[in-house]
Design an enzyme around this catalytic site. Structure first.
Site, PDB file in Angstrom:
ATOM      1  N   CYS A   2       0.840  -1.190   0.000  1.00 28.32           N
ATOM      2  CA  CYS A   2       0.000   0.000   0.000  1.00 28.32           C
ATOM      3  C   CYS A   2       0.882   1.249   0.000  1.00 28.32           C
ATOM      4  O   CYS A   2       1.876   1.317   0.714  1.00 28.32           O
ATOM      5  CB  CYS A   2      -0.945   0.090   1.200  1.00 28.32           C
ATOM      6  SG  CYS A   2      -2.104  -1.268   1.263  1.00 28.32           S
ATOM      7  N   ARG A  27       4.074  -0.251  -4.679  1.00 28.99           N
ATOM      8  CA  ARG A  27       3.783  -0.798  -3.347  1.00 28.99           C
ATOM      9  C   ARG A  27       2.473  -1.574  -3.291  1.00 28.99           C
ATOM     10  O   ARG A  27       2.148  -2.196  -2.282  1.00 28.99           O
ATOM     11  CB  ARG A  27       3.699   0.353  -2.329  1.00 28.99           C
ATOM     12  CG  ARG A  27       4.956   1.177  -2.234  1.00 28.99           C
ATOM     13  CD  ARG A  27       4.770   2.311  -1.247  1.00 28.99           C
ATOM     14  NE  ARG A  27       4.618   1.821   0.083  1.00 28.99           N
ATOM     15  CZ  ARG A  27       5.612   1.574   0.928  1.00 28.99           C
ATOM     16  NH1 ARG A  27       6.844   1.790   0.539  1.00 28.99           N
ATOM     17  NH2 ARG A  27       5.378   1.133   2.143  1.00 28.99           N
ATOM     18  N   TRP A  73      -2.638  -2.805  -1.673  1.00 27.56           N
ATOM     19  CA  TRP A  73      -2.291  -4.214  -1.803  1.00 27.56           C
ATOM     20  C   TRP A  73      -3.111  -4.906  -0.723  1.00 27.56           C
ATOM     21  O   TRP A  73      -2.854  -4.732   0.466  1.00 27.56           O
ATOM     22  CB  TRP A  73      -0.792  -4.418  -1.578  1.00 27.56           C
ATOM     23  CG  TRP A  73      -0.341  -5.829  -1.808  1.00 27.56           C
ATOM     24  CD1 TRP A  73       0.071  -6.365  -2.993  1.00 27.56           C
ATOM     25  CD2 TRP A  73      -0.224  -6.881  -0.844  1.00 27.56           C
ATOM     26  NE1 TRP A  73       0.414  -7.682  -2.824  1.00 27.56           N
ATOM     27  CE2 TRP A  73       0.239  -8.027  -1.525  1.00 27.56           C
ATOM     28  CE3 TRP A  73      -0.488  -6.976   0.519  1.00 27.56           C
ATOM     29  CZ2 TRP A  73       0.462  -9.239  -0.877  1.00 27.56           C
ATOM     30  CZ3 TRP A  73      -0.280  -8.190   1.170  1.00 27.56           C
ATOM     31  CH2 TRP A  73       0.202  -9.304   0.462  1.00 27.56           C
ATOM     32  N   ASN A  99      -1.644   2.023   5.626  1.00 24.84           N
ATOM     33  CA  ASN A  99      -0.733   0.987   5.140  1.00 24.84           C
ATOM     34  C   ASN A  99      -0.330   0.159   6.359  1.00 24.84           C
ATOM     35  O   ASN A  99       0.199   0.712   7.314  1.00 24.84           O
ATOM     36  CB  ASN A  99       0.472   1.676   4.488  1.00 24.84           C
ATOM     37  CG  ASN A  99       1.662   0.761   4.284  1.00 24.84           C
ATOM     38  OD1 ASN A  99       2.796   1.205   4.293  1.00 24.84           O
ATOM     39  ND2 ASN A  99       1.432  -0.508   4.089  1.00 24.84           N
ATOM     40  N   GLY A 100      -0.620  -1.157   6.327  1.00 27.02           N
ATOM     41  CA  GLY A 100      -0.252  -2.000   7.460  1.00 27.02           C
ATOM     42  C   GLY A 100      -1.408  -2.911   7.844  1.00 27.02           C
ATOM     43  O   GLY A 100      -2.354  -3.079   7.067  1.00 27.02           O
ATOM     44  N   GLU A 485      18.001 -17.463  -7.729  1.00 27.03           N
ATOM     45  CA  GLU A 485      17.573 -16.122  -8.137  1.00 27.03           C
ATOM     46  C   GLU A 485      16.952 -16.160  -9.541  1.00 27.03           C
ATOM     47  O   GLU A 485      15.938 -15.512  -9.795  1.00 27.03           O
ATOM     48  CB  GLU A 485      18.774 -15.161  -8.055  1.00 27.03           C
ATOM     49  CG  GLU A 485      18.533 -13.740  -8.490  1.00 27.03           C
ATOM     50  CD  GLU A 485      17.415 -13.016  -7.743  1.00 27.03           C
ATOM     51  OE1 GLU A 485      16.893 -13.529  -6.754  1.00 27.03           O
ATOM     52  OE2 GLU A 485      17.043 -11.926  -8.214  1.00 27.03           O
ATOM     53  N   LYS A 489      13.083 -15.053 -10.356  1.00 28.10           N
ATOM     54  CA  LYS A 489      12.760 -14.007 -11.336  1.00 28.10           C
ATOM     55  C   LYS A 489      11.714 -14.511 -12.314  1.00 28.10           C
ATOM     56  O   LYS A 489      10.768 -13.818 -12.641  1.00 28.10           O
ATOM     57  CB  LYS A 489      13.992 -13.596 -12.161  1.00 28.10           C
ATOM     58  CG  LYS A 489      15.010 -12.675 -11.585  1.00 28.10           C
ATOM     59  CD  LYS A 489      14.566 -11.304 -11.190  1.00 28.10           C
ATOM     60  CE  LYS A 489      13.910 -11.315  -9.843  1.00 28.10           C
ATOM     61  NZ  LYS A 489      14.658 -10.953  -8.688  1.00 28.10           N
ATOM     62  N   GLU A 492       8.133 -14.996 -10.612  1.00 26.48           N
ATOM     63  CA  GLU A 492       7.391 -13.812 -10.161  1.00 26.48           C
ATOM     64  C   GLU A 492       6.884 -12.940 -11.298  1.00 26.48           C
ATOM     65  O   GLU A 492       5.841 -12.317 -11.166  1.00 26.48           O
ATOM     66  CB  GLU A 492       8.168 -12.993  -9.134  1.00 26.48           C
ATOM     67  CG  GLU A 492       9.363 -12.266  -9.634  1.00 26.48           C
ATOM     68  CD  GLU A 492      10.045 -11.461  -8.532  1.00 26.48           C
ATOM     69  OE1 GLU A 492       9.381 -10.970  -7.630  1.00 26.48           O
ATOM     70  OE2 GLU A 492      11.285 -11.325  -8.607  1.00 26.48           O
ATOM     71  N   HIS A 508      18.652 -36.392  -6.293  1.00 25.42           N
ATOM     72  CA  HIS A 508      17.917 -36.808  -5.093  1.00 25.42           C
ATOM     73  C   HIS A 508      16.427 -36.491  -5.206  1.00 25.42           C
ATOM     74  O   HIS A 508      15.722 -36.455  -4.201  1.00 25.42           O
ATOM     75  CB  HIS A 508      18.510 -36.133  -3.850  1.00 25.42           C
ATOM     76  CG  HIS A 508      19.944 -36.498  -3.629  1.00 25.42           C
ATOM     77  ND1 HIS A 508      20.335 -37.740  -3.194  1.00 25.42           N
ATOM     78  CD2 HIS A 508      21.088 -35.803  -3.844  1.00 25.42           C
ATOM     79  CE1 HIS A 508      21.656 -37.787  -3.124  1.00 25.42           C
ATOM     80  NE2 HIS A 508      22.130 -36.618  -3.518  1.00 25.42           N
ATOM     81  N   LYS A 607       6.207  -4.306  -4.089  1.00 26.83           N
ATOM     82  CA  LYS A 607       7.654  -4.119  -3.994  1.00 26.83           C
ATOM     83  C   LYS A 607       8.152  -4.198  -2.551  1.00 26.83           C
ATOM     84  O   LYS A 607       9.165  -4.824  -2.279  1.00 26.83           O
ATOM     85  CB  LYS A 607       8.022  -2.765  -4.602  1.00 26.83           C
ATOM     86  CG  LYS A 607       9.498  -2.453  -4.614  1.00 26.83           C
ATOM     87  CD  LYS A 607      10.176  -3.187  -5.739  1.00 26.83           C
ATOM     88  CE  LYS A 607      11.672  -2.970  -5.755  1.00 26.83           C
ATOM     89  NZ  LYS A 607      12.315  -4.072  -6.488  1.00 26.83           N
TER      90      LYS A 607
HETATM   91  O1  M6R Z   1      13.103  -4.920   0.033  1.00 30.20           O
HETATM   92  P1  M6R Z   1      13.661  -6.259   0.380  1.00 30.20           P
HETATM   93  O2  M6R Z   1      14.951  -6.528  -0.271  1.00 30.20           O
HETATM   94  O3  M6R Z   1      13.704  -6.515   1.851  1.00 30.20           O
HETATM   95  O4  M6R Z   1      12.598  -7.272  -0.232  1.00 30.20           O
HETATM   96  C1  M6R Z   1      12.717  -8.652  -0.062  1.00 30.20           C
HETATM   97  C2  M6R Z   1      11.823  -9.396  -1.013  1.00 30.20           C
HETATM   98  O5  M6R Z   1      10.487  -9.059  -0.816  1.00 30.20           O
HETATM   99  C3  M6R Z   1      12.199  -9.106  -2.471  1.00 30.20           C
HETATM  100  O6  M6R Z   1      13.530  -9.393  -2.737  1.00 30.20           O
HETATM  101  C4  M6R Z   1      11.306  -9.948  -3.421  1.00 30.20           C
HETATM  102  O7  M6R Z   1      11.608 -11.297  -3.297  1.00 30.20           O
HETATM  103  C5  M6R Z   1      11.487  -9.459  -4.859  1.00 30.20           C
HETATM  104  N1  M6R Z   1      10.207  -9.283  -5.478  1.00 30.20           N
HETATM  105  C6  M6R Z   1      12.268 -10.395  -5.700  1.00 30.20           C
HETATM  106  O8  M6R Z   1      12.429  -9.943  -6.997  1.00 30.20           O
END
Ligand code: M6R
Length: 612
Positions: A2, A27, A73, A99-100, A485, A489, A492, A508, A607
Site C-alpha cells: 500500500c 507498493r 495491496w 498501510n499495514g 535467483e 525471477k 514472479e 535426489h 515491492k
Molecule cells: O526490500 P527487500 O529486499 O527486503 O525485499 C525482499 C523481497 O520481498 C524481495 O527481494 C522480493 O523477493 C522481490 N520481489 C524479488 O524480486
C-alpha cells in the site's frame, strides 16, 4: 504494501496526489482512491490501477487544496471498490488511508458493533476510523487527541493519514512499523510512504519515527507527538533523490531499465570504497564496527526473497575469504523459531526497500538479545537503515520494478567488499590474491556491460520457451544462489513454475521431472565445480532434458553437450554471480513480455512487503 500520499497547501491537490500514487504504485496496485476537501469531503475510489482512478476523477473538477490518496495491496478484504481506501467514519466527517495491518481489529470491531456501529467494508482500516471518531465524540476531545488515544489501543503495524471536514486546514499522520515521510515545501506540506512523490517539490523532509503522530496545519510549523504524549522536535533532513531515476527514460519497463543500469549501479556501490591503486577498501558506514565484524565468531545474515539469495552469496564469500562462520536465515523463520543469538554475534540484515516487515522484526529480536546489527539497504532513511547500529548503503538508485535486479548485484558487491576487507584485516588472504581479486572486481562493471550485449540472443531463446510450463535452474557453489535467483525471477514475473536447485541435489529428486519437455538452465562457468557440473549436464542429457547453459566465453565442452549456450565474460569464480545473473534476468524479462504479463507490477506482488 500500500502506498499513501497526502497534500496540504496552496496548489490543487488532485494532480499532486495522482502523480504521487503513480510513483507509489510499486507498493500495491489492486485498487486506488482519493479524498479531497472541496466544499465537503469528496471521496473517489476504484478497483484496479491508479490509471483507472485517474480516468475516473478526470471530469470531477475537484479543486480542493488538501487531500489524501491510497494505492492498495489487499490484506483484509478482496480488492474491490468498497474495500479500496480512503475509508469514511460513520458521520463521513473523517476519512483515513492506511498501510499495514491492525491485528486486533476483530476485538475492536466487536466493541464498536456493540456500540451501534455498522461496517461497509471488510477492512481493518474502517475499524480504526470508526474507533477514532467514537473516541472523539464520547470523550469530547480534539481529533489529534482522539487519534492518539485510538492508536494506544491498536496492536499491529500502520502508517495512516487522516483528513477531517471539520478541520479543513489539518492533516494528521502517524506510524508504527510502516514508513511515513513528510516533505516541507514553500507554504505546503506533503506526506507519503516514501520520498518519491515528494522529491520534485522539496528536498526538506522529516522521517517520522515509530509511534509518532504528526499534526500538519496549513501555514503552521509541523508538530510531532508520540503516542505516549511527548512532544518531539522534527528533524529535517535533505533529500538526495535524482528525479530521472523515477522515470523509464525510453525503456519499455522499469525492470529493463534497471537491468541496464547495472554497470553503473555496481560501480556506484563501489565508488569511494574500493581503491585498487592503494589496495584499500573503506566502508565508512561500518568503520566503527569492522574490527568487531572481522573478529566475529559468527555472522547471521537475515533477509527475504532476492536479498536472501544475495545473503547466500555472502555466506560463501565470508567463509571462503575471511573464514568467518555464517548462517543465512529467512527473516520470517528466524523471528519465530527461538534462535540462539549471542551478544557477540553480528547480524547482517539485507533489504532493498529497508521496509520488509519480517526483516525488521528479525532485527528487533536480535537487538533485544544484544547482537550487533549491520544493515545493507538501498533506501536511505528507511526503517531498517534506521534500526541498525551501522551499515553500508548499496547506492543502486531507486528500484521500481517489483522484480529485484540491480539491488541484487549491488548487495552482492557490498558483501564482496566486506568479505575482502575482513580477509585483509585478518590476514586470511595472500596480498597478491587480494590484489588479483580487487582488480577483477573493478573490472566487473565493464564485464556486465559486455554481458548485456547478449540480449538479442536471449530474446530468441525466450521466444522458444514462451509457453513452457516448468523450468529447472541448476548451479553449484557460488552459482547455486544464482540458480535460485534465476528461478525466482521467472516465477514472479512470468508465472511459470520454476525451481532452483544445487546441481548435485538433482539426482535426489528433481531428476524425476526431467523429460524432453523440461528446459533446464545450468550455470556451468569455469573453475569451482566445472567438471562436476558437466557430469550433471550429462545426466540431464541422458534423460533428454533441454539444456540451456550459461558458460564462460570460449567454452567448448559444454557447448557440445548443451542445446543452447549463453556466453558470459570470464571472471573469478566468486564474482561470477555478478555476471551470470544478468542473462537470467533478461530471460525472465523477455519471456514475461512475450506472455503479455505485467512485468513491473506482477499479480499479487508488491515491492515492499510491510506485512508479515
Ligand atoms: O526490500 P527487500 O529486499 O527486503 O525485499 C525482499 C523481497 O520481498 C524481495 O527481494 C522480493 O523477493 C522481490 N520481489 C524479488 O524480486
Amino acid at each position: 504494501m500500500c502506498g499513501i500520499v497526502g497534500y496540504i497547501g496552496s496548489k490543487q491537490a488532485l494532480p499532486i496526489l495522482i502523480k504521487g500514487l503513480h510513483r507509489l504504485e510499486y507498493r500495491g496496485y489492486d485498487s486506488a482512491g482519493v479524498a479531497i476537501l472541496d466544499g465537503g469531503l469528496k471521496l473517489y475510489k476504484t478497483k484496479g490501477k491508479v490509471s483507472h482512478l485517474e480516468n475516473f476523477v478526470k471530469d470531477k473538477n475537484t479543486k480542493g487544496t488538501i487531500g489524501i490518496a491510497h494505492t492498495r495491496w489487499a490484506t483484509h478484504g478482496e480488492p474491490n471498490n468498497i474495500n479500496a481506501h480512503p475509508h469514511f467514519s460513520r458521520s463521513k466527517n473523517l476519512a483515513i488511508i492506511h498501510n499495514g495491518i491492525i491485528e486486533n481489529y476483530a476485538s475492536l470491531k466487536e466493541e464498536l458493533i456493540k456500540r451501534g456501529y455498522t461496517f461497509t467494508s471488510d477492512t481493518d482500516t474502517e475499524v480504526l476510523i470508526h474507533l477514532i471518531e467514537d473516541i472523539k465524540i464520547s470523550e469530547k476531545v480534539e481529533l489529534e487527541e482522539a487519534v492518539r488515544i485510538a492508536l494506544s489501543q491498536v496492536v499491529g503495524a500502520y502508517a495512516i493519514v487522516i483528513i477531517s471536514e471539520d478541520e479543513p486546514d489539518t492533516l494528521i499522520g502517524a506510524r508504527k512499523g510502516s514508513p511515513l515521510v513528510i516533505g516541507i515545501g514553500n507554504g505546503d506540506f506533503y506526506i507519503a510512504s516514501d520520498a518519491t512523490p515528494i522529491a520534485e517539490y522539496t528536498k526538506d523532509v522529516v522521517y517520522l519515527n515509530d509511534k509518532e503522530i504528526v499534526i500538519i496545519k496549513r501555514d503552521k510549523e509541523l508538530k510531532i507527538r508520540t503516542i505516549e504524549n511527548k512532544d518531539k522536535t522534527p528533524y529535517i533532513q535533505k533529500l538526495e533523490l535524482n528525479l530521472s531515476a523515477l522515470e523509464k527514460e525510453g525503456f519499455d519497463h522499469f525492470m529493463l531499465k534497471e537491468i541496464y543500469e547495472q554497470p553503473h549501479s555496481i560501480l556506484d556501490s563501489m565508488r569511494g570504497r574500493l581503491n585498487v591503486k592503494e589496495g584499500s577498501i573503506r566502508l565508512g558506514g561500518i568503520s566503527d564496527y569492522e574490527q568487531k565484524m572481522a573478529n566475529a565468531k559468527r555472522i547471521i545474515i537475515v533477509a527475504c526473497g532476492t536479498s536472501w539469495h544475495a545473503g547466500l552469496v555472502g555466506e560463501y564469500l565470508f567463509e571462503d575469504l575471511a573464514r568467518i562462520p555464517v548462517e543465512v536465515e529467512y527473516a520470517s523463520e528466524f523471528r519465530y523459531r527461538n534462535p540462539i543469538i549471542n551478544e557477540d554475534d553480528i547480524v547482517i540484515a539485507i533489504s532493498q526497500s529497508g521496509e520488509t516487515a519480517d526483516t525488521l522484526a528479525a532485527i528487533e529480536l536480535a537487538k533485544s538479545k544484544g547482537a550487533t546489527i549491520i544493515g545493507i539497504c538501498n533506501v536511505v532513511g528507511s526503517s531498517i537503515a534506521r534500526a541498525t547500529h551501522a551499515g553500508s548503503f548499496t547506492h543502486a538508485g531507486p528500484e521500481i520494478g517489483v522484480a529485484s535486479t540491480k539491488a541484487f548485484t549491488a548487495q552482492v558487491t557490498i558483501l564482496t567488499l566486506m568479505a575482502l576487507r575482513f580477509a585483509q584485516m585478518k590476514g586470511t588472504i595472500e596480498k597478491s590474491r587480494f590484489y588479483q581479486l580487487i582488480n577483477e572486481l573493478e573490472a566487473i562493471p565493464e564485464k556486465v556491460k559486455e554481458t548485456l550485449s547478449i540480449e538479442v540472443q536471449i530474446k530468441e531463446l525466450a521466444r522458444m520457451f514462451t509457453y513452457t510450463r516448468n523450468f529447472l535452474y541448476l548451479g553449484r557453489g557460488y552459482n547455486f544462489p544464482v540458480a535460485l535467483e534465476g528461478a525466482l525471477k521467472l516465477k514472479e514475473i512470468s508465472y511459470i513454475h520454476a525451481e532452483g536447485y544445487p546441481a548435485a541435489e538433482m539426482k535426489h529428486g528433481p531428476i524425476a521431472l526431467i523429460d524432453r519437455e523440461m528446459p533446464i538452465v545450468v550455470i556451468a562457468t569455469y573453475r569451482g565445480a566445472y567438471e562436476k557440473v558437466i557430469s550433471n549436464i550429462q545426466e540431464i542429457k541422458a534423460r533428454k532434458g533441454k539444456i540451456i547453459a550459461i558458460v564462460t566465453k570460449g567454452d567448448k565442452t559444454v557447448k557440445e553437450l548443451a542445446d543452447y549456450v549463453i556466453e558470459i565474460p570470464e571472471t573469478e569464480e566468486m564474482l561470477v554471480p555478478l555476471l551470470a545473473t544478468i542473462p537470467l534476468q533478461l530471460l525472465s524479462y523477455h519471456i514475461a513480455v512475450m506472455r503479455d504479463c505485467n512485468v513491473d507490477q506482477p499479480r499479487n506482488l508488491a515491492k515492499s512487503v510491510t506485512v508479515e
